[in-house]
Scaffold this active site. Structure first.
Site, PDB file in Angstrom:
ATOM      1  N   ARG A   1       1.531   7.250  14.903  1.00  0.00           N
ATOM      2  CA  ARG A   1       0.608   7.173  14.065  1.00  0.00           C
ATOM      3  C   ARG A   1       1.024   8.006  12.630  1.00  0.00           C
ATOM      4  NH1 ARG A   1      -2.039  11.023  18.488  1.00  0.00           N
ATOM      5  NH2 ARG A   1       0.397  11.354  18.486  1.00  0.00           N
TER       6      ARG A   1
ATOM      7  N   ARG B   1     -11.034 -15.627  16.505  1.00  0.00           N
ATOM      8  CA  ARG B   1      -9.738 -15.456  16.587  1.00  0.00           C
ATOM      9  C   ARG B   1      -9.808 -14.577  18.227  1.00  0.00           C
ATOM     10  NH1 ARG B   1      -9.749 -10.058  13.378  1.00  0.00           N
ATOM     11  NH2 ARG B   1     -11.378  -8.983  13.746  1.00  0.00           N
TER      12      ARG B   1
ATOM     13  N   GLY C   1      -7.605 -11.020  10.652  1.00  0.00           N
ATOM     14  CA  GLY C   1      -8.136 -12.193  10.931  1.00  0.00           C
ATOM     15  C   GLY C   1      -9.168 -12.634  10.553  1.00  0.00           C
TER      16      GLY C   1
ATOM     17  N   ARG D   1      11.748   3.779  20.559  1.00  0.00           N
ATOM     18  CA  ARG D   1      11.887   2.637  20.734  1.00  0.00           C
ATOM     19  C   ARG D   1      12.915   2.287  21.143  1.00  0.00           C
ATOM     20  NH1 ARG D   1       6.953   2.296  22.777  1.00  0.00           N
ATOM     21  NH2 ARG D   1       5.498   2.998  21.277  1.00  0.00           N
TER      22      ARG D   1
ATOM     23  N   HIS E   1      12.421   9.227  14.725  1.00  0.00           N
ATOM     24  CA  HIS E   1      11.580   9.400  16.141  1.00  0.00           C
ATOM     25  C   HIS E   1      11.204   8.612  16.543  1.00  0.00           C
ATOM     26  CE1 HIS E   1       9.119  11.947  18.696  1.00  0.00           C
ATOM     27  NE2 HIS E   1       7.837  11.042  18.051  1.00  0.00           N
TER      28      HIS E   1
ATOM     29  N   TRP F   1       3.093  -0.204  18.902  1.00  0.00           N
ATOM     30  CA  TRP F   1       4.023   0.158  16.940  1.00  0.00           C
ATOM     31  C   TRP F   1       3.289   0.983  16.215  1.00  0.00           C
ATOM     32  CZ3 TRP F   1       7.763  -3.373  15.039  1.00  0.00           C
ATOM     33  CH2 TRP F   1       8.633  -2.803  14.040  1.00  0.00           C
TER      34      TRP F   1
ATOM     35  N   GLU G   1      -2.172  -4.720   8.132  1.00  0.00           N
ATOM     36  CA  GLU G   1      -2.035  -5.612   8.695  1.00  0.00           C
ATOM     37  C   GLU G   1      -2.775  -6.689   8.404  1.00  0.00           C
ATOM     38  OE1 GLU G   1      -2.824  -4.966  13.088  1.00  0.00           O
ATOM     39  OE2 GLU G   1      -1.859  -6.955  13.811  1.00  0.00           O
TER      40      GLU G   1
HETATM   41  C1  LIG Z   1       8.477   4.175  26.963  1.00  0.00           C
HETATM   42  C2  LIG Z   1       7.412   4.184  26.144  1.00  0.00           C
HETATM   43  C3  LIG Z   1       6.630   4.080  27.417  1.00  0.00           C
HETATM   44  C4  LIG Z   1       5.037   4.541  27.110  1.00  0.00           C
HETATM   45  N1  LIG Z   1       3.712   4.176  27.464  1.00  0.00           N
HETATM   46  C5  LIG Z   1       2.582   4.758  27.165  1.00  0.00           C
HETATM   47  C6  LIG Z   1       1.333   4.534  28.547  1.00  0.00           C
HETATM   48  O1  LIG Z   1       1.734   3.771  29.135  1.00  0.00           O
HETATM   49  N2  LIG Z   1      -0.146   4.932  27.878  1.00  0.00           N
HETATM   50  C7  LIG Z   1      -0.143   4.415  26.280  1.00  0.00           C
HETATM   51  O2  LIG Z   1      -1.251   5.061  25.805  1.00  0.00           O
HETATM   52  N3  LIG Z   1       0.860   5.076  25.641  1.00  0.00           N
HETATM   53  C8  LIG Z   1       2.400   5.108  25.515  1.00  0.00           C
HETATM   54  N4  LIG Z   1       3.144   5.475  24.390  1.00  0.00           N
HETATM   55  C9  LIG Z   1       2.552   5.660  23.526  1.00  0.00           C
HETATM   56  C10 LIG Z   1       3.510   7.518  23.142  1.00  0.00           C
HETATM   57  O3  LIG Z   1       2.475   7.919  24.222  1.00  0.00           O
HETATM   58  C11 LIG Z   1       2.906   8.063  21.742  1.00  0.00           C
HETATM   59  O4  LIG Z   1       1.534   7.131  21.845  1.00  0.00           O
HETATM   60  C12 LIG Z   1       3.869   6.862  20.717  1.00  0.00           C
HETATM   61  O5  LIG Z   1       5.187   6.972  21.508  1.00  0.00           O
HETATM   62  C13 LIG Z   1       4.172   7.487  19.600  1.00  0.00           C
HETATM   63  O6  LIG Z   1       4.970   8.983  19.513  1.00  0.00           O
HETATM   64  P1  LIG Z   1       4.486   9.289  18.911  1.00  0.00           P
HETATM   65  O7  LIG Z   1       2.731  10.106  19.094  1.00  0.00           O
HETATM   66  O8  LIG Z   1       4.894  11.052  18.986  1.00  0.00           O
HETATM   67  O9  LIG Z   1       4.285   9.576  17.264  1.00  0.00           O
HETATM   68  P2  LIG Z   1       3.487   9.468  16.166  1.00  0.00           P
HETATM   69  O10 LIG Z   1       1.444   9.367  16.482  1.00  0.00           O
HETATM   70  O11 LIG Z   1       4.035   9.101  14.900  1.00  0.00           O
HETATM   71  O12 LIG Z   1       3.400  11.238  16.368  1.00  0.00           O
HETATM   72  C14 LIG Z   1       5.458  11.935  15.268  1.00  0.00           C
HETATM   73  C15 LIG Z   1       4.837  13.470  16.326  1.00  0.00           C
HETATM   74  O13 LIG Z   1       3.609  14.059  15.461  1.00  0.00           O
HETATM   75  C16 LIG Z   1       2.934  14.787  16.074  1.00  0.00           C
HETATM   76  N5  LIG Z   1       1.780  14.811  16.038  1.00  0.00           N
HETATM   77  C17 LIG Z   1       0.858  13.098  15.471  1.00  0.00           C
HETATM   78  N6  LIG Z   1      -0.229  13.353  16.319  1.00  0.00           N
HETATM   79  C18 LIG Z   1      -0.816  14.022  16.513  1.00  0.00           C
HETATM   80  C19 LIG Z   1      -2.113  14.826  17.211  1.00  0.00           C
HETATM   81  N7  LIG Z   1      -2.814  14.442  17.009  1.00  0.00           N
HETATM   82  N8  LIG Z   1      -1.326  15.951  17.511  1.00  0.00           N
HETATM   83  C20 LIG Z   1      -0.376  16.706  17.544  1.00  0.00           C
HETATM   84  N9  LIG Z   1       0.333  16.361  16.846  1.00  0.00           N
HETATM   85  C21 LIG Z   1       0.701  14.930  16.363  1.00  0.00           C
HETATM   86  C22 LIG Z   1       3.613  14.948  17.026  1.00  0.00           C
HETATM   87  O14 LIG Z   1       4.613  15.709  17.031  1.00  0.00           O
HETATM   88  C23 LIG Z   1       4.769  13.590  17.243  1.00  0.00           C
HETATM   89  O15 LIG Z   1       5.490  13.985  18.494  1.00  0.00           O
HETATM   90  C24 LIG Z   1       4.885   4.928  25.348  1.00  0.00           C
HETATM   91  C25 LIG Z   1       5.700   5.405  24.187  1.00  0.00           C
HETATM   92  C26 LIG Z   1       6.662   5.431  25.058  1.00  0.00           C
HETATM   93  C27 LIG Z   1       7.978   5.339  24.177  1.00  0.00           C
END
Ligand SMILES: Cc1cc2nc3c(=O)[nH]c(=O)nc-3n(C[C@H](O)[C@H](O)[C@H](O)COP(=O)(O)OP(=O)(O)OC[C@H]3O[C@@H](n4cnc5c(N)ncnc54)[C@H](O)[C@@H]3O)c2cc1C
Length: 281
Positions: free
Chosen positions: A95, A173, A104, A200, A195, A91, A101
């Site tokens: 970001r 912990r 602990g 999820r 998103h 979760w 949160e």
């Molecule tokens: C089914 C599934 C499997 C996964 N497996 C893995 C895994 O094996 N290992 C792993 O490490 N992670 C894994 N993840 C996590 C995944 O890589 C993402 O970190 C997570 O889903 C958050 O997505 P997000 O970055 O789009 O969301 P958010 O962090 O909420 O960001 C939303 C959007 O804001 C933009 N954004 C945010 N921060 C930045 C930035 N720093 N630079 C550029 N754009 C940004 C992007 O457009 C992004 O899509 C998994 C996720 C899913 C759903």
């Protein structure tokens, strides 16, 4: 002027149970469907008409379909969430939300840990390296659940022993397992919340975070019904095709229309399209 949102008001403070001991609870929100319309209409200097439901529905659909995301940032929600630490680990990767949160270091963690229901004890998926497959046999299921319970009890016994012996909370912990329940206040604007829900609530998300996302999706549906319906239509149940898949699908439709067979798709392309369509529908 702040607008009331009756759909959200009805759910404020309601603790929705998730998993064996987890929950989500809406504690605050801002905006409603009309806030999105209002924000979009600022662009062309017009006010939103709360009574023009059909016009508002059309505009929200247009915004969602064409990825005009910023008006959805004018709404948002805050939840109290109680979930196992391994769920928070996924979760917290989102970001663009804000969270606090339980610490602990400050507080003693309650003796609560997740024990999967028997039907959740599944084998490693043969097709998805991150996923689960069929249900395990009864023997394996029972042994696993007993072990999870025993590991949790032992870990918390060690935790309490360490605390009683004077070890600091922040260190004691570290003996606790990943299925220990934790709590957070999580808030997110509606654009980023949707998103989160897209990723999820997807079938490939791990079951334990998916059930939390589904509970939150129900709250969003009640609070922002027009936005939610547009999101299901244009995002959640929509399918993205690669260029090769587009060529393949186009050839198939042209063929059905009697325009001849102009493309020789590899078998896997057609199969991939079908898999996507079946998953979405
Ligand atoms: C089914 C599934 C499997 C996964 N497996 C893995 C895994 O094996 N290992 C792993 O490490 N992670 C894994 N993840 C996590 C995944 O890589 C993402 O970190 C997570 O889903 C958050 O997505 P997000 O970055 O789009 O969301 P958010 O962090 O909420 O960001 C939303 C959007 O804001 C933009 N954004 C945010 N921060 C930045 C930035 N720093 N630079 C550029 N754009 C940004 C992007 O457009 C992004 O899509 C998994 C996720 C899913 C759903």
């Amino acid at each position: 002027m702040r607008r009331n949102n009756p759909g959200a008001d009805n759910l404020l403070g309601q603790v929705i149970p998730v998993l064996d001991k987890g929950s989500v609870c809406l504690v605050d929100y801002w905006g409603d469907d009309t806030s999105v319309v209002e924000a979009a209409r600022v662009s062309y200097g017009k006010a939103a008409d709360v009574h023009d439901v059909e016009g508002n529905r059309r505009l929200i659909n247009y915004l969602m379909k064409h990825d005009h995301g910023s008006p959805f940032e004018q709404c948002g929600m805050a939840f109290n969430v109680k979930a196992p630490i391994f769920v928070f680990r996924e979760w917290h990767r989102h970001r663009t939300a804000s969270l606090n949160e339980i610490s602990g270091r400050y507080a003693q963690l309650p003796d609560e840990y997740y024990i999967p229901a028997p039907e959740r004890v599944q084998t490693q998926s043969a097709t998805n390296k991150q996923g689960s497959g069929d249900q395990c046999s009864e023997d394996v299921t029972e042994d696993f659940r007993i072990n999870v319970e025993a590991t949790g009890m032992d870990a918390f016994a060690e935790y309490h022993l360490a605390l009683t012996a004077g070890v600091s909370r922040e260190l004691a912990r570290i003996v606790l397992p990943l299925n220990t329940y934790s709590s957070m206040r999580w808030s997110c604007n509606l654009r980023n919340l949707l998103h989160f829900l897209r990723l999820r609530t997807a079938p490939n998300a791990q079951f334990e975070i998916r059930v939390f996302a589904e509970a939150i999706a129900e709250v969003v549906k009640a609070a922002y019904p027009l936005v939610y319906t547009a999101w299901v239509e244009h995002v959640q149940k929509a399918v993205t095709l690669s260029y090769s898949e587009v060529q393949c699908l186009r050839a198939a439709i042209e063929f059905l229309r009697g325009e001849g067979w102009t493309y020789k798709p590899e078998h896997w392309e057609a199969a991939k399209i079908l898999t996507k369509l079946r998953k979405a529908a």
